[in-house]
Write a protein that holds these residues in place. Structure first.
Motif, PDB file in Angstrom:
ATOM      1  N   THR A  23      -9.248  13.521 -77.361  1.00 25.15           N
ATOM      2  CA  THR A  23      -7.820  13.231 -77.368  1.00 25.15           C
ATOM      3  C   THR A  23      -7.357  13.014 -75.921  1.00 25.15           C
ATOM      4  OG1 THR A  23      -7.133  15.543 -77.146  1.00 25.15           O
ATOM      5  CG2 THR A  23      -7.614  14.759 -79.380  1.00 25.15           C
ATOM      6  N   ARG A  24      -6.046  13.079 -75.687  1.00 19.74           N
ATOM      7  CA  ARG A  24      -5.514  12.970 -74.327  1.00 19.74           C
ATOM      8  C   ARG A  24      -5.671  14.269 -73.537  1.00 19.74           C
ATOM      9  NH1 ARG A  24       0.132   9.530 -74.697  1.00 19.74           N
ATOM     10  NH2 ARG A  24      -0.069   9.688 -72.428  1.00 19.74           N
ATOM     11  N   THR A  25      -6.017  15.339 -74.213  1.00 18.09           N
ATOM     12  CA  THR A  25      -6.034  16.660 -73.590  1.00 18.09           C
ATOM     13  C   THR A  25      -7.143  16.789 -72.559  1.00 18.09           C
ATOM     14  OG1 THR A  25      -5.199  17.627 -75.638  1.00 18.09           O
ATOM     15  CG2 THR A  25      -6.187  19.140 -74.041  1.00 18.09           C
ATOM     16  N   GLY A  26      -6.790  17.326 -71.387  1.00 12.68           N
ATOM     17  CA  GLY A  26      -7.803  17.692 -70.407  1.00 12.68           C
ATOM     18  C   GLY A  26      -8.095  16.670 -69.341  1.00 12.68           C
ATOM     19  N   GLY A  27      -7.252  15.645 -69.193  1.00 10.97           N
ATOM     20  CA  GLY A  27      -7.502  14.609 -68.198  1.00 10.97           C
ATOM     21  C   GLY A  27      -6.612  14.727 -66.977  1.00 10.97           C
ATOM     22  N   VAL A  28      -6.857  13.848 -65.994  1.00 12.24           N
ATOM     23  CA  VAL A  28      -6.127  13.889 -64.722  1.00 12.24           C
ATOM     24  C   VAL A  28      -5.182  12.708 -64.542  1.00 12.24           C
ATOM     25  CG1 VAL A  28      -7.992  15.180 -63.623  1.00 12.24           C
ATOM     26  CG2 VAL A  28      -7.973  12.676 -63.459  1.00 12.24           C
ATOM     27  N   SER A  29      -5.193  11.763 -65.468  1.00  8.35           N
ATOM     28  CA  SER A  29      -4.321  10.596 -65.324  1.00  8.35           C
ATOM     29  C   SER A  29      -2.855  11.012 -65.473  1.00  8.35           C
ATOM     30  CB  SER A  29      -4.668   9.537 -66.371  1.00  8.35           C
ATOM     31  OG  SER A  29      -5.961   9.015 -66.138  1.00  8.35           O
ATOM     32  N   THR A  30      -1.972  10.208 -64.887  1.00  9.27           N
ATOM     33  CA  THR A  30      -0.542  10.524 -64.890  1.00  9.27           C
ATOM     34  C   THR A  30       0.265   9.321 -65.401  1.00  9.27           C
ATOM     35  OG1 THR A  30      -0.318   9.790 -62.603  1.00  9.27           O
ATOM     36  CG2 THR A  30      -0.797  12.123 -62.967  1.00  9.27           C
ATOM     37  N   TYR A  33      -0.381   6.855 -68.536  1.00  7.69           N
ATOM     38  CA  TYR A  33      -1.782   7.149 -68.865  1.00  7.69           C
ATOM     39  C   TYR A  33      -2.037   8.657 -68.963  1.00  7.69           C
ATOM     40  CZ  TYR A  33      -2.074   2.414 -66.958  1.00  7.69           C
ATOM     41  OH  TYR A  33      -1.877   1.079 -66.700  1.00  7.69           O
ATOM     42  N   ARG A  34      -0.984   9.442 -68.977  1.00  7.73           N
ATOM     43  CA  ARG A  34      -1.105  10.895 -68.898  1.00  7.73           C
ATOM     44  C   ARG A  34      -2.228  11.446 -69.757  1.00  7.73           C
ATOM     45  NH1 ARG A  34       0.483  14.105 -72.578  1.00  7.73           N
ATOM     46  NH2 ARG A  34       1.875  12.536 -73.519  1.00  7.73           N
ATOM     47  N   GLY A  35      -3.097  12.220 -69.107  1.00 10.67           N
ATOM     48  CA  GLY A  35      -4.164  12.885 -69.834  1.00 10.67           C
ATOM     49  C   GLY A  35      -5.521  12.259 -69.622  1.00 10.67           C
ATOM     50  N   LEU A  36      -6.328  12.289 -70.666  1.00  6.37           N
ATOM     51  CA  LEU A  36      -7.737  11.917 -70.587  1.00  6.37           C
ATOM     52  C   LEU A  36      -7.929  10.440 -70.924  1.00  6.37           C
ATOM     53  CD1 LEU A  36     -10.500  13.531 -70.107  1.00  6.37           C
ATOM     54  CD2 LEU A  36     -10.720  13.479 -72.603  1.00  6.37           C
ATOM     55  N   ASN A  37      -7.397   9.569 -70.078  1.00  4.82           N
ATOM     56  CA  ASN A  37      -7.589   8.128 -70.270  1.00  4.82           C
ATOM     57  C   ASN A  37      -8.992   7.745 -69.831  1.00  4.82           C
ATOM     58  OD1 ASN A  37      -7.339   5.330 -70.502  1.00  4.82           O
ATOM     59  ND2 ASN A  37      -6.448   5.141 -68.455  1.00  4.82           N
ATOM     60  N   CYS A  38      -9.797   7.260 -70.764  1.00  7.00           N
ATOM     61  CA  CYS A  38     -11.195   6.920 -70.482  1.00  7.00           C
ATOM     62  C   CYS A  38     -11.442   5.419 -70.494  1.00  7.00           C
ATOM     63  CB  CYS A  38     -12.110   7.603 -71.494  1.00  7.00           C
ATOM     64  SG  CYS A  38     -12.190   9.396 -71.302  1.00  7.00           S
ATOM     65  N   GLY A  39     -10.374   4.625 -70.410  1.00  9.45           N
ATOM     66  CA  GLY A  39     -10.509   3.181 -70.501  1.00  9.45           C
ATOM     67  C   GLY A  39     -10.597   2.489 -69.162  1.00  9.45           C
ATOM     68  N   PRO A  40     -11.793   2.040 -68.763  1.00  5.30           N
ATOM     69  CA  PRO A  40     -11.893   1.295 -67.498  1.00  5.30           C
ATOM     70  C   PRO A  40     -11.174  -0.042 -67.547  1.00  5.30           C
ATOM     71  CG  PRO A  40     -13.993   1.265 -68.670  1.00  5.30           C
ATOM     72  CD  PRO A  40     -13.110   2.222 -69.404  1.00  5.30           C
ATOM     73  N   GLY A  41     -10.837  -0.521 -68.740  1.00  4.93           N
ATOM     74  CA  GLY A  41     -10.103  -1.774 -68.859  1.00  4.93           C
ATOM     75  C   GLY A  41      -8.605  -1.619 -68.689  1.00  4.93           C
ATOM     76  N   SER A  47     -10.278   5.905 -60.019  1.00  7.04           N
ATOM     77  CA  SER A  47     -10.886   7.198 -59.743  1.00  7.04           C
ATOM     78  C   SER A  47     -10.494   8.229 -60.797  1.00  7.04           C
ATOM     79  CB  SER A  47     -10.497   7.684 -58.344  1.00  7.04           C
ATOM     80  OG  SER A  47      -9.098   7.870 -58.233  1.00  7.04           O
ATOM     81  N   ALA A  48      -9.280   8.109 -61.327  1.00  5.50           N
ATOM     82  CA  ALA A  48      -8.849   9.026 -62.381  1.00  5.50           C
ATOM     83  C   ALA A  48      -9.639   8.771 -63.661  1.00  5.50           C
ATOM     84  CB  ALA A  48      -7.352   8.867 -62.648  1.00  5.50           C
ATOM     85  N   VAL A  49      -9.823   7.500 -64.004  1.00  2.17           N
ATOM     86  CA  VAL A  49     -10.614   7.161 -65.191  1.00  2.17           C
ATOM     87  C   VAL A  49     -12.041   7.662 -65.038  1.00  2.17           C
ATOM     88  CG1 VAL A  49     -11.548   5.271 -66.582  1.00  2.17           C
ATOM     89  CG2 VAL A  49      -9.189   5.163 -65.757  1.00  2.17           C
ATOM     90  N   GLU A  50     -12.611   7.487 -63.856  1.00  2.00           N
ATOM     91  CA  GLU A  50     -13.984   7.943 -63.610  1.00  2.00           C
ATOM     92  C   GLU A  50     -14.089   9.462 -63.774  1.00  2.00           C
ATOM     93  OE1 GLU A  50     -17.518   7.668 -60.205  1.00  2.00           O
ATOM     94  OE2 GLU A  50     -15.514   6.904 -59.770  1.00  2.00           O
ATOM     95  N   ASN A  52     -12.072  11.386 -65.545  1.00  2.00           N
ATOM     96  CA  ASN A  52     -11.889  11.686 -66.963  1.00  2.00           C
ATOM     97  C   ASN A  52     -13.186  11.480 -67.735  1.00  2.00           C
ATOM     98  OD1 ASN A  52      -9.147  12.260 -66.639  1.00  2.00           O
ATOM     99  ND2 ASN A  52      -8.506  10.169 -67.121  1.00  2.00           N
ATOM    100  N   ARG A  53     -13.868  10.382 -67.460  1.00  2.00           N
ATOM    101  CA  ARG A  53     -15.123  10.087 -68.152  1.00  2.00           C
ATOM    102  C   ARG A  53     -16.204  11.095 -67.765  1.00  2.00           C
ATOM    103  NH1 ARG A  53     -15.550   4.834 -70.461  1.00  2.00           N
ATOM    104  NH2 ARG A  53     -17.777   4.824 -69.997  1.00  2.00           N
ATOM    105  N   THR A  54     -16.179  11.547 -66.522  1.00  2.00           N
ATOM    106  CA  THR A  54     -17.139  12.575 -66.097  1.00  2.00           C
ATOM    107  C   THR A  54     -16.909  13.868 -66.865  1.00  2.00           C
ATOM    108  OG1 THR A  54     -17.393  11.623 -63.896  1.00  2.00           O
ATOM    109  CG2 THR A  54     -17.920  13.966 -64.135  1.00  2.00           C
ATOM    110  N   ARG A  55     -15.655  14.220 -67.076  1.00  2.00           N
ATOM    111  CA  ARG A  55     -15.353  15.431 -67.849  1.00  2.00           C
ATOM    112  C   ARG A  55     -15.862  15.305 -69.290  1.00  2.00           C
ATOM    113  NH1 ARG A  55      -9.360  17.691 -66.002  1.00  2.00           N
ATOM    114  NH2 ARG A  55      -9.896  18.013 -63.807  1.00  2.00           N
ATOM    115  N   VAL A  56     -15.718  14.127 -69.866  1.00  2.00           N
ATOM    116  CA  VAL A  56     -16.238  13.911 -71.218  1.00  2.00           C
ATOM    117  C   VAL A  56     -17.758  14.021 -71.227  1.00  2.00           C
ATOM    118  CG1 VAL A  56     -16.507  12.197 -73.055  1.00  2.00           C
ATOM    119  CG2 VAL A  56     -14.277  12.528 -71.976  1.00  2.00           C
ATOM    120  N   ALA A  57     -18.406  13.411 -70.230  1.00  2.00           N
ATOM    121  CA  ALA A  57     -19.867  13.470 -70.155  1.00  2.00           C
ATOM    122  C   ALA A  57     -20.358  14.913 -70.048  1.00  2.00           C
ATOM    123  CB  ALA A  57     -20.356  12.651 -68.968  1.00  2.00           C
ATOM    124  N   ILE A  58     -19.696  15.701 -69.227  1.00  2.00           N
ATOM    125  CA  ILE A  58     -20.075  17.113 -69.092  1.00  2.00           C
ATOM    126  C   ILE A  58     -19.897  17.831 -70.425  1.00  2.00           C
ATOM    127  CG2 ILE A  58     -19.414  19.297 -67.997  1.00  2.00           C
ATOM    128  CD1 ILE A  58     -18.724  17.614 -65.484  1.00  2.00           C
TER     129      ILE A  58
END
Length: 258
Positions: A23-30, A33-41, A47-50, A52-58
């Motif tokens: 979901t959007r929970t747990g991300g750094v975007s503001t 895009y607030r939250g866990l935006n994982c869309g490089p498009g 850097s925020a998307v990267e 966020n995606r790193t947090r998902v990978a972990i």
């Protein structure tokens, strides 16, 4: 705040398989895009998307470079995945399958339906992005074909449709309805009348589940989580459009072999 993916009962506790509908929970975007935006498009800070995606990978227990997503084009194209690619070299497709441990298949959505697939016996997984165009064209079936090439059997496959726009909030025009009914007049059951002339409300989740059943999938389920209605947890392209916002984020749904 930690990432908090939704887990499907049907995919939980499968040996050697991890999954999550994030979901959007747990991300750094503001901002928008607030939250866990994982869309490089998206036009979010890269850097925020990267991050966020790193947090998902972990969370998925894979290396960040092994979290794969596609350049999604609303097609019926599905590909096998045997090794990682970089974000700027994402293949144009809407489905993928792998039998390679340590790779997470990630589908980006913001109203379209993400589908996660697993054959726990064959240890083959898949993921698909099913907007209405891709669903009608056969993206689920194409993903199943790729899984079969890797040794999966449709009767052993479990498929779950993740968060997507609900019928209540998905008003569509005659073009969409015509294309869906061209496949079968029986598909009229996926449409309810709208208040506006020549408009209907389309049940995308039910239609995708129907396609999975017709394709011979052994077990299937839908989360029935509406992306449009829940601003706190989900990004939504249609909600963004109705608000006149400039852009929107994307949530990610992932599955991986340990």
């Amino acid at each position: 705040m930690p990432t908090r993916p939704i887990h499907a009962m049907e995919l939980e506790d499968l040996p050697g398989i991890r999954h999550g509908f994030y979901t959007r929970t747990g991300g750094v975007s503001t901002g928008i895009y607030r939250g866990l935006n994982c869309g490089p498009g998206s036009n979010d800070d890269a850097s925020a998307v990267e991050l966020n995606r790193t947090r998902v990978a972990i969370s998925m227990n894979v290396a960040p470079e092994n979290l794969m997503s596609l350049y999604q084009i609303h097609s019926a194209s599905a590909i096998p995945v045997t090794e990682p690619w970089t974000d700027n070299a994402r293949p144009q497709a809407d489905g993928m399958a792998t039998a390679t441990p340590g790779i997470a298949l990630g589908i980006l959505t913001a109203d379209c339906a993400p589908i996660l697939f697993a054959d726990p016996k064959a240890q083959v997984i898949g993921a698909a992005h099913a907007g209405w165009r891709g669903a009608v064209a056969g993206v689920a079936e194409a993903t199943l074909d790729q899984m079969e090439k890797l040794g999966a059997k449709r009767a052993d496959i479990i498929a779950v449709v993740g968060p997507a726009i609900s019928q209540e909030n998905y008003e569509v025009g005659a073009d969409l309805r015509t294309d869906v009914l061209a496949e079968s007049e029986g598909n009229a059951r996926f449409f309810d009348a709208s208040d506006r002339p020549d408009h209907w409300r389309f049940d995308l989740e039910a239609y995708v589940l129907h396609r999975l059943k017709m394709a011979g999938v052994g077990t299937m389920a839908g989360l029935s989580e509406c992306t449009y209605a829940d601003d706190d947890r989900f990004f939504s392209y249609r909600r963004t459009t109705h608000r006149g916002e400039a852009d929107y984020g994307r949530q990610i749904s992932c599955i991986a072999l340990s």
